[in-house]
Design an enzyme around this catalytic site. Structure first.
Site, mmCIF file in Angstrom:
data_model
loop_
_atom_site.group_PDB
_atom_site.id
_atom_site.type_symbol
_atom_site.label_atom_id
_atom_site.label_comp_id
_atom_site.label_asym_id
_atom_site.label_seq_id
_atom_site.Cartn_x
_atom_site.Cartn_y
_atom_site.Cartn_z
ATOM 1 C CG PHE A 63 -1.775 -1.132 1.911
ATOM 2 C CD1 PHE A 63 -1.871 -1.749 -0.193
ATOM 3 C CD2 PHE A 63 -1.576 -1.836 2.889
ATOM 4 C CE1 PHE A 63 -2.670 -3.239 0.986
ATOM 5 C CE2 PHE A 63 -2.525 -2.772 2.502
ATOM 6 C CZ PHE A 63 -2.946 -3.608 2.157
ATOM 7 C CB CYS A 64 2.272 3.763 -1.349
ATOM 8 S SG CYS A 64 2.426 3.096 -3.156
ATOM 9 C CB ALA A 65 2.359 2.782 4.183
#
Length: 460
Positions: free
Chosen positions: A376-378
Protein backbone atom coordinates in the site's frame (compact mmCIF):
# COMPACT_ATOMS: atom_id res chain seq x y z
CA UNK A 1 -33.84 -6.42 12.06
CA UNK A 2 -33.42 -4.09 9.09
CA UNK A 3 -32.88 -0.44 9.93
CA UNK A 4 -35.08 1.32 7.36
CA UNK A 5 -33.45 4.66 8.10
CA UNK A 6 -30.04 3.21 7.26
CA UNK A 7 -31.38 1.56 4.10
CA UNK A 8 -32.89 4.84 2.94
CA UNK A 9 -29.73 6.79 3.74
CA UNK A 10 -27.56 4.14 2.10
CA UNK A 11 -29.66 4.12 -1.08
CA UNK A 12 -29.54 7.90 -1.24
CA UNK A 13 -25.76 8.02 -0.80
CA UNK A 14 -25.35 5.36 -3.49
CA UNK A 15 -27.36 7.50 -5.90
CA UNK A 16 -24.76 10.27 -5.55
CA UNK A 17 -22.02 8.21 -7.23
CA UNK A 18 -21.40 7.45 -10.90
CA UNK A 19 -21.22 3.77 -11.84
CA UNK A 20 -22.24 2.30 -8.49
CA UNK A 21 -24.24 -0.42 -10.23
CA UNK A 22 -21.82 -1.22 -13.06
CA UNK A 23 -21.57 -4.93 -13.79
CA UNK A 24 -18.25 -6.74 -14.13
CA UNK A 25 -17.40 -10.26 -15.33
CA UNK A 26 -16.50 -13.06 -12.91
CA UNK A 27 -14.77 -16.40 -13.36
CA UNK A 28 -18.03 -18.32 -13.70
CA UNK A 29 -18.64 -16.55 -16.99
CA UNK A 30 -21.45 -14.38 -15.74
CA UNK A 31 -21.67 -10.78 -14.62
CA UNK A 32 -22.26 -9.27 -11.17
CA UNK A 33 -22.63 -5.74 -9.87
CA UNK A 34 -19.14 -4.58 -8.95
CA UNK A 35 -18.33 -4.12 -5.27
CA UNK A 36 -15.60 -1.53 -4.94
CA UNK A 37 -13.83 -1.87 -1.61
CA UNK A 38 -10.68 -0.07 -2.81
CA UNK A 39 -11.77 3.49 -2.08
CA UNK A 40 -8.59 4.33 -0.15
CA UNK A 41 -6.79 4.23 -3.51
CA UNK A 42 -9.31 6.16 -5.62
CA UNK A 43 -13.02 6.86 -5.33
CA UNK A 44 -15.53 6.99 -8.19
CA UNK A 45 -16.84 10.45 -9.10
CA UNK A 46 -19.95 12.08 -7.71
CA UNK A 47 -22.71 12.63 -10.24
CA UNK A 48 -22.70 16.27 -9.17
CA UNK A 49 -19.01 16.50 -10.03
CA UNK A 50 -19.58 15.24 -13.56
CA UNK A 51 -22.60 17.54 -13.97
CA UNK A 52 -20.51 20.51 -12.83
CA UNK A 53 -17.73 19.66 -15.27
CA UNK A 54 -20.21 19.51 -18.16
CA UNK A 55 -21.82 22.79 -17.06
CA UNK A 56 -18.45 24.53 -16.76
CA UNK A 57 -16.95 23.17 -19.98
CA UNK A 58 -18.47 25.86 -22.30
CA UNK A 59 -16.85 28.52 -20.12
CA UNK A 60 -13.46 26.83 -19.83
CA UNK A 61 -10.62 29.17 -20.73
CA UNK A 62 -7.16 30.26 -19.61
CA UNK A 63 -6.52 31.38 -16.03
CA UNK A 64 -4.95 34.81 -15.40
CA UNK A 65 -3.87 35.00 -19.05
CA UNK A 66 -6.57 36.90 -20.89
CA UNK A 67 -9.11 39.72 -20.87
CA UNK A 68 -11.78 37.75 -22.70
CA UNK A 69 -15.05 37.15 -20.87
CA UNK A 70 -14.54 33.38 -20.57
CA UNK A 71 -11.03 33.86 -19.25
CA UNK A 72 -12.29 36.25 -16.59
CA UNK A 73 -15.05 33.82 -15.57
CA UNK A 74 -12.61 30.90 -15.41
CA UNK A 75 -10.07 32.94 -13.42
CA UNK A 76 -12.74 34.01 -10.91
CA UNK A 77 -13.95 30.42 -10.44
CA UNK A 78 -10.39 29.23 -9.94
CA UNK A 79 -9.58 31.86 -7.30
CA UNK A 80 -12.90 31.49 -5.49
CA UNK A 81 -12.15 27.80 -5.18
CA UNK A 82 -9.31 28.55 -2.78
CA UNK A 83 -11.73 30.05 -0.28
CA UNK A 84 -14.09 27.09 -0.60
CA UNK A 85 -11.24 24.68 0.10
CA UNK A 86 -10.01 26.71 3.07
CA UNK A 87 -13.48 26.91 4.61
CA UNK A 88 -13.95 23.16 4.16
CA UNK A 89 -11.04 22.42 6.51
CA UNK A 90 -11.34 25.54 8.74
CA UNK A 91 -8.01 26.97 7.60
CA UNK A 92 -6.71 30.13 9.27
CA UNK A 93 -7.19 33.64 7.94
CA UNK A 94 -3.51 33.87 7.00
CA UNK A 95 -3.42 30.48 5.30
CA UNK A 96 -3.35 30.05 1.56
CA UNK A 97 -4.37 27.10 -0.61
CA UNK A 98 -1.93 26.03 -3.32
CA UNK A 99 -3.39 23.78 -6.00
CA UNK A 100 -1.24 20.81 -7.01
CA UNK A 101 -1.92 17.52 -8.80
CA UNK A 102 -1.89 15.28 -5.70
CA UNK A 103 -1.02 14.90 -2.03
CA UNK A 104 2.35 13.54 -3.13
CA UNK A 105 3.15 16.68 -5.12
CA UNK A 106 1.95 18.84 -2.22
CA UNK A 107 4.36 17.15 0.19
CA UNK A 108 7.24 17.42 -2.27
CA UNK A 109 6.42 21.09 -2.67
CA UNK A 110 6.44 21.67 1.08
CA UNK A 111 9.70 19.75 1.47
CA UNK A 112 11.23 21.98 -1.20
CA UNK A 113 9.95 25.10 0.57
CA UNK A 114 11.46 24.11 3.90
CA UNK A 115 14.72 22.98 2.29
CA UNK A 116 15.11 26.36 0.58
CA UNK A 117 14.35 28.24 3.77
CA UNK A 118 17.94 27.85 4.94
CA UNK A 119 19.49 26.21 7.97
CA UNK A 120 19.90 22.58 8.93
CA UNK A 121 16.59 20.98 9.82
CA UNK A 122 15.39 17.72 11.32
CA UNK A 123 12.04 16.21 10.38
CA UNK A 124 10.17 13.94 12.78
CA UNK A 125 7.98 11.51 10.85
CA UNK A 126 6.42 8.26 12.08
CA UNK A 127 6.69 4.55 11.37
CA UNK A 128 3.16 4.50 9.94
CA UNK A 129 3.58 6.94 7.05
CA UNK A 130 2.71 6.50 3.40
CA UNK A 131 5.88 6.82 1.32
CA UNK A 132 4.60 10.18 0.04
CA UNK A 133 5.02 11.49 3.60
CA UNK A 134 8.42 9.90 4.03
CA UNK A 135 10.57 9.93 0.89
CA UNK A 136 10.34 13.69 0.16
CA UNK A 137 11.64 14.40 3.67
CA UNK A 138 14.46 11.88 3.25
CA UNK A 139 15.52 13.64 0.07
CA UNK A 140 16.17 16.96 1.78
CA UNK A 141 16.59 16.40 5.50
CA UNK A 142 17.71 14.15 8.29
CA UNK A 143 14.59 12.23 9.37
CA UNK A 144 13.77 10.50 12.64
CA UNK A 145 10.69 8.35 13.20
CA UNK A 146 8.30 8.10 16.12
CA UNK A 147 7.53 4.45 16.79
CA UNK A 148 4.40 2.33 17.15
CA UNK A 149 2.78 0.54 20.05
CA UNK A 150 2.10 -3.21 20.11
CA UNK A 151 -1.06 -2.77 18.04
CA UNK A 152 0.49 -0.65 15.31
CA UNK A 153 -0.81 2.65 16.64
CA UNK A 154 1.39 5.73 16.85
CA UNK A 155 2.92 6.14 20.30
CA UNK A 156 2.25 9.70 21.49
CA UNK A 157 4.71 9.17 24.30
CA UNK A 158 7.44 8.38 21.79
CA UNK A 159 6.53 11.49 19.78
CA UNK A 160 7.07 13.58 22.89
CA UNK A 161 10.22 11.66 23.84
CA UNK A 162 11.69 12.28 20.38
CA UNK A 163 10.89 15.99 20.55
CA UNK A 164 12.56 16.23 23.95
CA UNK A 165 15.53 14.16 22.80
CA UNK A 166 16.25 16.47 19.86
CA UNK A 167 16.10 19.60 22.07
CA UNK A 168 14.45 22.04 19.69
CA UNK A 169 16.15 20.81 16.51
CA UNK A 170 12.95 19.37 15.01
CA UNK A 171 11.58 21.81 12.46
CA UNK A 172 8.52 19.82 11.45
CA UNK A 173 6.47 16.87 12.64
CA UNK A 174 5.04 15.07 9.59
CA UNK A 175 2.17 12.73 10.41
CA UNK A 176 -0.73 11.06 8.66
CA UNK A 177 -4.22 12.05 9.77
CA UNK A 178 -5.44 8.50 9.18
CA UNK A 179 -3.44 5.45 8.16
CA UNK A 180 -4.02 3.95 4.72
CA UNK A 181 -3.07 0.53 6.16
CA UNK A 182 -4.90 0.17 9.47
CA UNK A 183 -7.36 3.07 9.32
CA UNK A 184 -6.18 4.47 12.65
CA UNK A 185 -7.03 8.14 13.14
CA UNK A 186 -4.15 9.96 14.78
CA UNK A 187 -4.83 12.69 17.40
CA UNK A 188 -3.17 15.33 15.25
CA UNK A 189 -4.25 18.28 17.38
CA UNK A 190 -2.60 16.71 20.42
CA UNK A 191 0.50 16.08 18.31
CA UNK A 192 0.36 19.72 17.18
CA UNK A 193 0.39 20.84 20.79
CA UNK A 194 3.47 18.72 21.47
CA UNK A 195 5.21 19.95 18.32
CA UNK A 196 4.55 23.62 19.08
CA UNK A 197 5.68 23.18 22.66
CA UNK A 198 9.08 22.12 21.34
CA UNK A 199 9.37 24.80 18.65
CA UNK A 200 8.32 22.61 15.70
CA UNK A 201 5.51 22.95 13.19
CA UNK A 202 3.20 20.19 12.08
CA UNK A 203 2.21 18.85 8.68
CA UNK A 204 -0.79 16.52 8.36
CA UNK A 205 -1.22 14.18 5.41
CA UNK A 206 -5.00 14.35 5.13
CA UNK A 207 -5.43 12.11 2.09
CA UNK A 208 -7.24 9.34 4.03
CA UNK A 209 -8.89 11.59 6.63
CA UNK A 210 -10.42 14.62 4.92
CA UNK A 211 -12.81 12.63 2.63
CA UNK A 212 -14.36 10.70 5.54
CA UNK A 213 -15.08 13.08 8.40
CA UNK A 214 -15.11 16.77 9.33
CA UNK A 215 -11.63 18.18 9.85
CA UNK A 216 -10.65 21.56 11.25
CA UNK A 217 -7.11 22.92 10.98
CA UNK A 218 -7.77 25.66 13.55
CA UNK A 219 -9.51 23.54 16.18
CA UNK A 220 -9.25 24.52 19.86
CA UNK A 221 -6.29 26.44 21.25
CA UNK A 222 -3.78 28.16 18.98
CA UNK A 223 -1.18 25.61 20.06
CA UNK A 224 -3.36 22.84 18.60
CA UNK A 225 -3.72 24.38 15.14
CA UNK A 226 -2.36 22.55 12.10
CA UNK A 227 0.35 24.46 10.23
CA UNK A 228 0.24 22.54 6.95
CA UNK A 229 -2.32 20.18 5.43
CA UNK A 230 -2.48 18.30 2.13
CA UNK A 231 -5.14 16.13 0.52
CA UNK A 232 -6.24 14.87 -2.90
CA UNK A 233 -9.46 15.26 -4.88
CA UNK A 234 -9.33 11.78 -6.39
CA UNK A 235 -9.87 10.21 -2.95
CA UNK A 236 -12.97 12.35 -2.35
CA UNK A 237 -15.08 11.62 -5.43
CA UNK A 238 -13.48 14.18 -7.76
CA UNK A 239 -11.31 12.92 -10.63
CA UNK A 240 -9.19 15.10 -12.97
CA UNK A 241 -6.06 15.23 -10.83
CA UNK A 242 -6.23 18.07 -8.30
CA UNK A 243 -4.48 18.23 -4.94
CA UNK A 244 -4.10 20.91 -2.29
CA UNK A 245 -1.41 22.20 0.05
CA UNK A 246 -2.63 24.60 2.72
CA UNK A 247 -0.26 26.61 4.87
CA UNK A 248 0.56 30.04 6.21
CA UNK A 249 1.34 32.54 3.44
CA UNK A 250 4.39 33.84 5.29
CA UNK A 251 5.88 30.36 5.57
CA UNK A 252 5.35 29.78 1.85
CA UNK A 253 6.91 33.14 1.01
CA UNK A 254 10.37 32.09 2.16
CA UNK A 255 11.47 29.86 -0.73
CA UNK A 256 11.84 29.59 -4.46
CA UNK A 257 9.22 27.44 -6.22
CA UNK A 258 9.61 23.75 -6.95
CA UNK A 259 8.64 24.31 -10.61
CA UNK A 260 10.01 27.25 -12.57
CA UNK A 261 8.11 28.80 -15.46
CA UNK A 262 5.29 31.03 -16.59
CA UNK A 263 2.68 31.89 -14.01
CA UNK A 264 5.14 31.67 -11.11
CA UNK A 265 6.73 35.07 -11.68
CA UNK A 266 6.06 38.78 -11.72
CA UNK A 267 8.32 40.93 -13.93
CA UNK A 268 11.31 38.87 -15.09
CA UNK A 269 14.21 39.51 -17.47
CA UNK A 270 17.39 37.72 -18.48
CA UNK A 271 19.07 39.64 -15.66
CA UNK A 272 16.66 38.88 -12.78
CA UNK A 273 13.72 36.75 -11.66
CA UNK A 274 10.96 38.28 -9.57
CA UNK A 275 8.83 35.51 -8.09
CA UNK A 276 5.11 35.92 -7.63
CA UNK A 277 3.68 35.76 -4.10
CA UNK A 278 2.14 32.49 -2.95
CA UNK A 279 0.03 30.72 -4.09
CA UNK A 280 0.86 31.74 -7.67
CA UNK A 281 4.56 31.20 -7.03
CA UNK A 282 3.92 27.46 -6.71
CA UNK A 283 1.52 27.06 -9.64
CA UNK A 284 3.75 27.38 -12.68
CA UNK A 285 2.17 26.52 -16.02
CA UNK A 286 -1.48 26.41 -16.97
CA UNK A 287 -3.54 25.48 -13.89
CA UNK A 288 -5.73 22.39 -13.81
CA UNK A 289 -9.01 24.30 -13.73
CA UNK A 290 -11.16 21.25 -14.46
CA UNK A 291 -9.62 19.44 -11.50
CA UNK A 292 -10.30 22.39 -9.21
CA UNK A 293 -13.90 22.69 -10.41
CA UNK A 294 -14.34 18.97 -9.70
CA UNK A 295 -12.81 19.33 -6.22
CA UNK A 296 -15.14 22.21 -5.31
CA UNK A 297 -18.18 20.29 -6.55
CA UNK A 298 -17.15 17.30 -4.43
CA UNK A 299 -16.68 19.49 -1.36
CA UNK A 300 -20.12 21.01 -1.81
CA UNK A 301 -21.67 17.57 -2.17
CA UNK A 302 -19.97 16.30 1.00
CA UNK A 303 -20.96 19.40 2.95
CA UNK A 304 -24.57 19.16 1.74
CA UNK A 305 -24.81 15.59 3.03
CA UNK A 306 -23.33 16.02 6.53
CA UNK A 307 -19.85 14.55 6.75
CA UNK A 308 -20.38 13.58 10.39
CA UNK A 309 -23.38 11.42 9.46
CA UNK A 310 -21.36 9.93 6.61
CA UNK A 311 -18.55 9.12 9.03
CA UNK A 312 -20.98 7.43 11.42
CA UNK A 313 -22.47 5.39 8.58
CA UNK A 314 -19.06 4.30 7.29
CA UNK A 315 -17.98 3.50 10.85
CA UNK A 316 -20.99 1.24 11.28
CA UNK A 317 -20.12 -0.66 8.10
CA UNK A 318 -16.43 -1.13 8.92
CA UNK A 319 -17.36 -2.28 12.44
CA UNK A 320 -19.52 -4.98 10.85
CA UNK A 321 -16.61 -5.97 8.60
CA UNK A 322 -14.22 -6.20 11.54
CA UNK A 323 -16.65 -8.19 13.67
CA UNK A 324 -17.32 -10.57 10.79
CA UNK A 325 -13.65 -11.11 9.94
CA UNK A 326 -12.82 -11.68 13.61
CA UNK A 327 -15.14 -14.69 13.63
CA UNK A 328 -13.56 -16.36 10.56
CA UNK A 329 -10.93 -18.99 11.26
CA UNK A 330 -7.54 -18.27 9.72
CA UNK A 331 -8.05 -14.49 9.46
CA UNK A 332 -5.66 -12.07 11.17
CA UNK A 333 -6.54 -8.39 11.38
CA UNK A 334 -4.03 -5.50 11.37
CA UNK A 335 -4.86 -4.14 13.87
CA UNK A 336 -7.88 -3.99 16.17
CA UNK A 337 -6.97 -3.65 19.86
CA UNK A 338 -10.52 -2.54 20.83
CA UNK A 339 -13.87 -2.55 19.08
CA UNK A 340 -14.35 1.19 19.65
CA UNK A 341 -10.94 2.22 18.33
CA UNK A 342 -11.36 5.39 16.27
CA UNK A 343 -10.65 4.76 12.61
CA UNK A 344 -11.71 5.64 9.12
CA UNK A 345 -13.53 2.98 7.12
CA UNK A 346 -10.70 0.60 6.25
CA UNK A 347 -8.95 -2.44 7.68
CA UNK A 348 -6.20 -4.79 6.48
CA UNK A 349 -5.95 -8.53 7.04
CA UNK A 350 -4.34 -11.80 5.98
CA UNK A 351 -5.73 -15.30 5.55
CA UNK A 352 -3.77 -18.37 6.55
CA UNK A 353 -2.97 -20.68 3.65
CA UNK A 354 -3.30 -18.21 0.77
CA UNK A 355 -1.07 -15.44 -0.56
CA UNK A 356 -2.43 -11.90 -0.28
CA UNK A 357 -2.34 -11.50 -4.06
CA UNK A 358 -4.21 -14.75 -4.64
CA UNK A 359 -6.83 -13.78 -2.07
CA UNK A 360 -7.40 -10.46 -3.81
CA UNK A 361 -7.69 -12.30 -7.14
CA UNK A 362 -10.18 -14.76 -5.68
CA UNK A 363 -12.39 -12.02 -4.23
CA UNK A 364 -12.46 -10.25 -7.57
CA UNK A 365 -12.99 -13.25 -9.80
CA UNK A 366 -15.38 -15.13 -7.52
CA UNK A 367 -17.66 -12.24 -6.53
CA UNK A 368 -16.61 -9.04 -8.30
CA UNK A 369 -15.19 -7.55 -5.11
CA UNK A 370 -12.28 -5.15 -5.62
CA UNK A 371 -9.82 -4.89 -2.75
CA UNK A 372 -6.19 -3.81 -2.58
CA UNK A 373 -3.29 -6.07 -1.67
CA UNK A 374 0.42 -5.61 -1.05
CA UNK A 375 2.27 -2.93 0.90
CA UNK A 376 0.00 0.00 0.00
CA UNK A 377 2.92 2.41 -0.60
CA UNK A 378 3.51 2.28 3.15
CA UNK A 379 6.29 -0.30 3.00
CA UNK A 380 8.02 0.32 6.37
CA UNK A 381 4.68 0.29 8.23
CA UNK A 382 3.48 -2.99 6.69
CA UNK A 383 6.94 -4.53 7.15
CA UNK A 384 6.75 -3.71 10.86
CA UNK A 385 3.18 -4.99 11.20
CA UNK A 386 4.22 -8.26 9.54
CA UNK A 387 7.42 -8.36 11.63
CA UNK A 388 9.60 -8.88 8.55
CA UNK A 389 13.24 -9.04 9.68
CA UNK A 390 16.12 -7.10 8.11
CA UNK A 391 17.48 -10.39 6.77
CA UNK A 392 14.17 -11.21 5.12
CA UNK A 393 13.95 -7.72 3.61
CA UNK A 394 17.44 -8.11 2.19
CA UNK A 395 16.42 -11.41 0.63
CA UNK A 396 13.33 -9.92 -1.03
CA UNK A 397 15.39 -6.95 -2.17
CA UNK A 398 17.91 -9.19 -3.93
CA UNK A 399 15.48 -11.83 -5.26
CA UNK A 400 13.04 -10.34 -7.74
CA UNK A 401 11.31 -13.69 -8.19
CA UNK A 402 10.42 -13.98 -4.49
CA UNK A 403 6.81 -13.36 -3.45
CA UNK A 404 6.90 -10.38 -1.09
CA UNK A 405 4.57 -10.65 1.93
CA UNK A 406 1.71 -8.22 2.12
CA UNK A 407 -1.79 -7.56 3.37
CA UNK A 408 -5.27 -7.38 1.88
CA UNK A 409 -7.07 -4.08 2.47
CA UNK A 410 -10.78 -3.35 2.40
CA UNK A 411 -11.63 0.36 2.27
CA UNK A 412 -15.18 1.64 2.16
CA UNK A 413 -16.76 4.74 0.66
CA UNK A 414 -19.99 6.48 1.50
CA UNK A 415 -21.85 4.63 -1.30
CA UNK A 416 -20.99 1.12 -0.08
CA UNK A 417 -23.82 -0.87 1.50
CA UNK A 418 -24.45 -3.42 4.20
CA UNK A 419 -25.46 -5.89 1.47
CA UNK A 420 -21.99 -5.51 -0.07
CA UNK A 421 -20.41 -6.07 3.33
CA UNK A 422 -22.44 -9.26 3.77
CA UNK A 423 -21.43 -10.47 0.29
CA UNK A 424 -17.79 -9.80 1.16
CA UNK A 425 -17.99 -11.73 4.43
CA UNK A 426 -19.77 -14.67 2.77
CA UNK A 427 -17.09 -14.81 0.09
CA UNK A 428 -14.26 -14.63 2.61
CA UNK A 429 -15.85 -17.44 4.63
CA UNK A 430 -16.12 -19.58 1.51
CA UNK A 431 -12.48 -19.02 0.60
CA UNK A 432 -11.32 -19.53 4.21
CA UNK A 433 -13.07 -22.91 4.26
CA UNK A 434 -10.63 -24.20 1.61
CA UNK A 435 -7.85 -21.66 0.94
CA UNK A 436 -5.63 -24.25 -0.75
CA UNK A 437 -8.28 -24.83 -3.42
CA UNK A 438 -8.53 -21.11 -4.28
CA UNK A 439 -4.77 -20.64 -4.09
CA UNK A 440 -4.33 -23.36 -6.69
CA UNK A 441 -7.23 -22.10 -8.80
CA UNK A 442 -5.79 -18.60 -9.16
CA UNK A 443 -2.07 -19.38 -9.13
CA UNK A 444 -1.97 -19.30 -12.93
CA UNK A 445 -3.52 -15.85 -13.12
CA UNK A 446 -0.99 -14.61 -10.55
CA UNK A 447 1.85 -15.83 -12.76
CA UNK A 448 0.28 -14.14 -15.78
CA UNK A 449 -1.10 -11.01 -14.18
CA UNK A 450 -1.95 -8.86 -17.19
CA UNK A 451 -4.75 -6.41 -17.90
CA UNK A 452 -6.97 -8.77 -19.86
CA UNK A 453 -7.48 -12.35 -18.69
CA UNK A 454 -9.82 -14.72 -20.51
CA UNK A 455 -12.60 -14.20 -17.96
CA UNK A 456 -12.55 -10.44 -18.33
CA UNK A 457 -14.66 -8.28 -20.60
CA UNK A 458 -13.38 -6.62 -23.76
CA UNK A 459 -13.08 -3.31 -21.96
CA UNK A 460 -9.50 -3.13 -20.64
Amino acid sequence: MIDLNEVTFSSYLRSLVVGANTQVPVASGGYVIATNFDNAATTPPFCAVMDEIIAFAPWYSSVHRGKGYKSIVTSDIYEQARQTVKQFVCAGANDTAVFTKSTTESINLLANVLANDGGEKLILATDMEHLANDLPWRRHFKVDYACLDAFGRLSLKNVEDKLQQHKGKVALVAVTGASNVTGYINPVHSIARLAHKHGAKIFVDGAQLVPHMPFCMSKGQATECIDFLAFSAHKMYAPFGAGVLIGNSEDLLQAEPLLWGGGAVDLTSQQFIEWDAPPGRYEAGTPNVMGVVALVAAIRTLEANDLEMIHQYESSLISTVIAGLTDISGIRLYSVPTCDDERVSLISFTMEGIDHGLLAQALSQEAGIAVRNGLFCAHPYVEKLLKISDEELKYYHTHDDASVPGLVRISLGLYNTRQEVELFLRTVRRIAADPAFYAKKYQASMRNDRCCNSWQSDFC
